[in-house]
Design a protein around this motif. Structure first.
Motif, mmCIF file in Angstrom:
data_model
loop_
_atom_site.group_PDB
_atom_site.id
_atom_site.type_symbol
_atom_site.label_atom_id
_atom_site.label_comp_id
_atom_site.label_asym_id
_atom_site.label_seq_id
_atom_site.Cartn_x
_atom_site.Cartn_y
_atom_site.Cartn_z
ATOM 1 N N GLY A 29 19.759 46.395 -13.909
ATOM 2 C CA GLY A 29 18.629 46.279 -13.002
ATOM 3 C C GLY A 29 17.779 45.031 -13.162
ATOM 4 O O GLY A 29 16.896 44.779 -12.335
ATOM 5 N N LYS A 30 18.034 44.233 -14.184
ATOM 6 C CA LYS A 30 17.246 43.017 -14.414
ATOM 7 C C LYS A 30 18.037 41.806 -13.942
ATOM 8 O O LYS A 30 19.166 41.578 -14.368
ATOM 9 C CB LYS A 30 16.920 42.858 -15.901
ATOM 10 C CG LYS A 30 16.164 41.577 -16.220
ATOM 11 C CD LYS A 30 15.915 41.444 -17.716
ATOM 12 C CE LYS A 30 15.205 40.133 -18.029
ATOM 13 N NZ LYS A 30 14.964 39.967 -19.487
ATOM 14 N N GLU A 31 17.448 41.009 -13.053
ATOM 15 C CA GLU A 31 18.121 39.809 -12.580
ATOM 16 C C GLU A 31 18.184 38.779 -13.697
ATOM 17 O O GLU A 31 17.172 38.429 -14.302
ATOM 18 C CB GLU A 31 17.410 39.220 -11.366
ATOM 19 C CG GLU A 31 18.138 38.025 -10.777
ATOM 20 C CD GLU A 31 17.609 37.602 -9.406
ATOM 21 O OE1 GLU A 31 17.888 36.462 -8.998
ATOM 22 O OE2 GLU A 31 16.947 38.426 -8.738
ATOM 23 N N VAL A 32 19.374 38.285 -13.975
ATOM 24 C CA VAL A 32 19.566 37.323 -15.062
ATOM 25 C C VAL A 32 19.882 35.935 -14.548
ATOM 26 O O VAL A 32 19.936 34.980 -15.346
ATOM 27 C CB VAL A 32 20.668 37.787 -16.028
ATOM 28 C CG1 VAL A 32 20.276 39.090 -16.696
ATOM 29 C CG2 VAL A 32 22.012 37.934 -15.321
ATOM 30 N N GLY A 33 20.099 35.781 -13.255
ATOM 31 C CA GLY A 33 20.344 34.457 -12.709
ATOM 32 C C GLY A 33 20.914 34.509 -11.308
ATOM 33 O O GLY A 33 21.415 35.546 -10.858
ATOM 34 N N SER A 34 20.804 33.381 -10.609
ATOM 35 C CA SER A 34 21.378 33.271 -9.266
ATOM 36 C C SER A 34 21.787 31.825 -9.012
ATOM 37 O O SER A 34 21.208 30.891 -9.568
ATOM 38 C CB SER A 34 20.378 33.740 -8.204
ATOM 39 O OG SER A 34 19.213 32.929 -8.222
ATOM 40 N N ILE A 35 22.807 31.669 -8.179
ATOM 41 C CA ILE A 35 23.341 30.362 -7.824
ATOM 42 C C ILE A 35 23.680 30.384 -6.343
ATOM 43 O O ILE A 35 24.278 31.343 -5.848
ATOM 44 C CB ILE A 35 24.620 30.021 -8.610
ATOM 45 C CG1 ILE A 35 24.369 29.993 -10.112
ATOM 46 C CG2 ILE A 35 25.185 28.671 -8.166
ATOM 47 C CD1 ILE A 35 25.631 29.783 -10.935
ATOM 48 N N GLN A 36 23.324 29.331 -5.636
ATOM 49 C CA GLN A 36 23.712 29.218 -4.239
ATOM 50 C C GLN A 36 25.056 28.505 -4.171
ATOM 51 O O GLN A 36 25.156 27.300 -4.395
ATOM 52 C CB GLN A 36 22.671 28.448 -3.433
ATOM 53 C CG GLN A 36 22.964 28.440 -1.947
ATOM 54 C CD GLN A 36 21.853 27.803 -1.140
ATOM 55 O OE1 GLN A 36 21.088 27.003 -1.652
ATOM 56 N NE2 GLN A 36 21.761 28.161 0.132
ATOM 57 N N SER A 37 26.111 29.268 -3.894
ATOM 58 C CA SER A 37 27.458 28.689 -3.850
ATOM 59 C C SER A 37 28.399 29.629 -3.106
ATOM 60 O O SER A 37 28.717 30.712 -3.601
ATOM 61 C CB SER A 37 27.992 28.433 -5.263
ATOM 62 O OG SER A 37 29.364 28.071 -5.220
ATOM 63 N N LYS A 38 28.868 29.202 -1.949
ATOM 64 C CA LYS A 38 29.837 29.989 -1.202
ATOM 65 C C LYS A 38 31.153 30.065 -1.961
ATOM 66 O O LYS A 38 31.829 31.104 -1.977
ATOM 67 C CB LYS A 38 30.062 29.374 0.173
ATOM 68 C CG LYS A 38 31.021 30.175 1.045
ATOM 69 C CD LYS A 38 31.125 29.576 2.443
ATOM 70 C CE LYS A 38 32.040 30.426 3.313
ATOM 71 N NZ LYS A 38 32.126 29.872 4.705
ATOM 72 N N LEU A 39 31.538 28.972 -2.614
ATOM 73 C CA LEU A 39 32.791 28.930 -3.363
ATOM 74 C C LEU A 39 32.782 29.933 -4.513
ATOM 75 O O LEU A 39 33.772 30.631 -4.746
ATOM 76 C CB LEU A 39 33.026 27.522 -3.910
ATOM 77 C CG LEU A 39 34.278 27.320 -4.771
ATOM 78 C CD1 LEU A 39 35.536 27.633 -3.978
ATOM 79 C CD2 LEU A 39 34.326 25.894 -5.312
#
Length: 300
Positions: free
Chosen positions: A257-267
């Motif tokens: 339930g804790k967000e640890v990261g995000s990346i904008q990447s369709k690939l």
């Protein structure tokens, strides 16, 4: 033919507003992500344990086999079974039969369960280890909006499931792959190691001829993703990892339930989804179930 386990179309609740930090669907795309992990090693490797002091995956697997390969072990653990799923609007959980893990039939307001499966690892051909169970969810409102024009009037004979899956992976349909750990001795280091191999291979596969020219960029993308799984995180049996691709091709990772990261990447999003829905999926029966129930959306 419509699968009796997934009655469609579902009564659709109002679409939730887009997150304030990402643009709207009209200008962006989304999908889901998936994740892979492996564990296990044979008892024969015990004598050589010292050789693997710098190999987290083999260490974790060795611990498992030394503690579980006993006469009283579950001899039927590796048998392949398949369970009944339901995408009905009711909230009844769905059990993945090989592991007993229960998945909710919906996440949030509109992401419905398309299929469940299990990630297994064969160790030297001697032992199959259940690493985690997974459930693949898709926003059914998005599916109708994004893919309905192409597939809405297609007859069952005209539907190409492979093309449909490919379109889903490359579309802006919001999706989530939920993983629940069933191997109790799995470490976060093994998660990173497994991601580096499996997701890394897919990144190169989809980058195609450009992969050699962009090798450093692909490695940087992979390193950013695997860096989310830090040493201080614990993932005992029952831990839940959600891998989602949201609007704007944002790959978002959460642990319990804790967000640890995000990346904008369709690939990256496409590469992770391919682990569960591609030509060489972790669980073939789960992929087939997903295919059938996606197709049933357009046969009502």
């Amino acid at each position: 033919m419509v699968s009796p386990r997934f009655p469609f179309w579902l009564p659709q609740p109002p679409k939730p507003p887009a997150r304030p930090d990402v643009p709207s669907r009209k200008s962006l795309s989304a999908s889901t992500v998936a994740f892979t992990v492996a564990a296990g090693v044979s008892v024969a490797a015990a004598a050589a344990a010292s050789q693997y002091s710098n190999t987290p995956f083999l260490q974790d697997a060795l611990n498992f086999l030394l503690s579980n390969l006993s006469p009283n072990g579950n001899a039927n653990r590796s048998s392949h079974l398949w369970g009944s799923l339901s995408l009905a609007a009711d909230p009844t959980p769905v059990n993945e039969p090989k592991t007993g893990v229960s998945f909710p039939s919906a996440l949030g307001d509109s992401r419905r369960l398309l299929g469940v499966g299990v990630r297994r690892k064969s160790v030297f051909g001697l032992k199959n280890i259940d690493v985690y169970a997974f459930g693949v969810y898709a926003d059914t409102v998005d599916i109708k909006e994004v893919l309905g024009e192409k597939y809405g009037k297609a007859s069952p004979a005209e539907l190409d499931n492979k093309e449909l899956i490919d379109d889903l992976k490359n579309s802006d349909v919001c999706m989530t792959v939920r993983l629940e750990i069933v191997y109790g001795k799995l470490s976060i280091r093994s998660v990173r190691s497994a991601f580096e191999e499996s997701v890394g291979n897919r990144l190169q596969k989809f980058a195609g001829s450009e992969s050699s020219d962009n090798k450093e960029l692909l490695q940087s993308l992979l390193n950013r993703f695997t860096s989310f799984f830090k040493d201080e995180y614990k993932i005992p049996r029952g831990s839940i990892i959600d891998l989602s691709r949201e609007l704007g091709n944002v790959v978002r990772t959460t642990i319990d339930g804790k967000e640890v990261g995000s990346i904008q990447s369709k690939l990256l999003g496409r590469s992770i989804l391919d682990l569960y829905m591609g030509d060489d999926p972790f669980d073939q029966k789960a992929k087939e179930e997903i295919e059938r129930n996606l197709a049933s959306l357009f046969q009502q």
